[in-house]
Enzyme design. Structure first.
Site, short mmCIF file in Angstrom:
data_model
loop_
_atom_site.label_atom_id
_atom_site.label_comp_id
_atom_site.label_asym_id
_atom_site.label_seq_id
_atom_site.Cartn_x
_atom_site.Cartn_y
_atom_site.Cartn_z
N LYS A 186 0.85 4.44 7.09
CA LYS A 186 0.34 5.26 5.99
C LYS A 186 0.94 6.66 6.08
CE LYS A 186 -2.85 2.14 4.87
NZ LYS A 186 -2.55 1.20 3.82
N SER A 189 0.80 -1.23 0.00
CA SER A 189 0.00 0.00 0.00
C SER A 189 0.84 1.28 0.00
CB SER A 189 -0.94 0.02 1.20
OG SER A 189 -0.22 0.19 2.41
#
Length: 172
Positions: free
Chosen positions: A80, A39
């Protein structure tokens, strides 16, 4: 009995002190994190090991930092990029570009912006908004029922990659 005292003094005490120092450092100063997904490509490769420093004051966080946090919704630790700060409005346009309080956000680290329906996030005080760099393949705030992460769930700042050695170095 003097032999046991010598062993205790020369081996057990120093080893015990080293273990205590390591435990303290891992709990308070830094942590190692394994990245299980792609990701954050191309910034962070799948199965990378990152060196991270614990965060004790979330008021000093800055947009663009790669952070480690706990997701209660997903019941796991995530890594993230910080996109939105408390009190901001973040709009993700149909082409994948981002506006923060009406200003375009420059994101040179995003290779696959992943377009779609326009989304708007009004970030509450004490909360943050996170997205993966690989927007076309990232399970991030765009898909969570609760897109905002509370400050107390933010654990650490990813500083550099330890593994694989081909990626060794600082994260930006």
């Amino acid at each position: 009995m003097d032999g046991w005292k010598k062993i205790f003094k020369e081996w057990v005490l120093p080893l015990g002190a080293e273990v205590l120092v390591i435990v303290f450092l891992l709990k308070v100063v830094f942590m190692l994190v394994l990245v299980p997904s792609g990701s954050m490509l191309p910034t962070i490769q799948k199965n990378s090991v990152l060196f991270c420093t614990h965060i004790h004051n979330t008021e000093k966080l800055e947009r663009g930092q790669i952070l480690v946090f706990e997701s209660d919704e997903l019941e796991k630790t995530l890594i993230k990029r910080l996109i939105g700060l408390p009190g901001e409005t973040v709009v993700i346009k149909e082409d994948g570009s981002i506006l923060v309080d009406g200003q375009p956000l420059e994101e040179p680290y995003v290779v696959h912006p992943a377009g779609g329906a326009e989304m708007e996030f009004e970030i509450p005080e004490g909360h943050y908004l996170f997205l993966g760099d690989n927007r076309a393949n990232s399970e991030d705030a765009r898909y969570w029922q609760e897109p905002f992460i509370p400050a107390e769930k933010i654990r650490a700042w990813a500083r550099f990659t330890l593994w694989p050695f081909s990626q060794f170095g600082g994260l930006h």
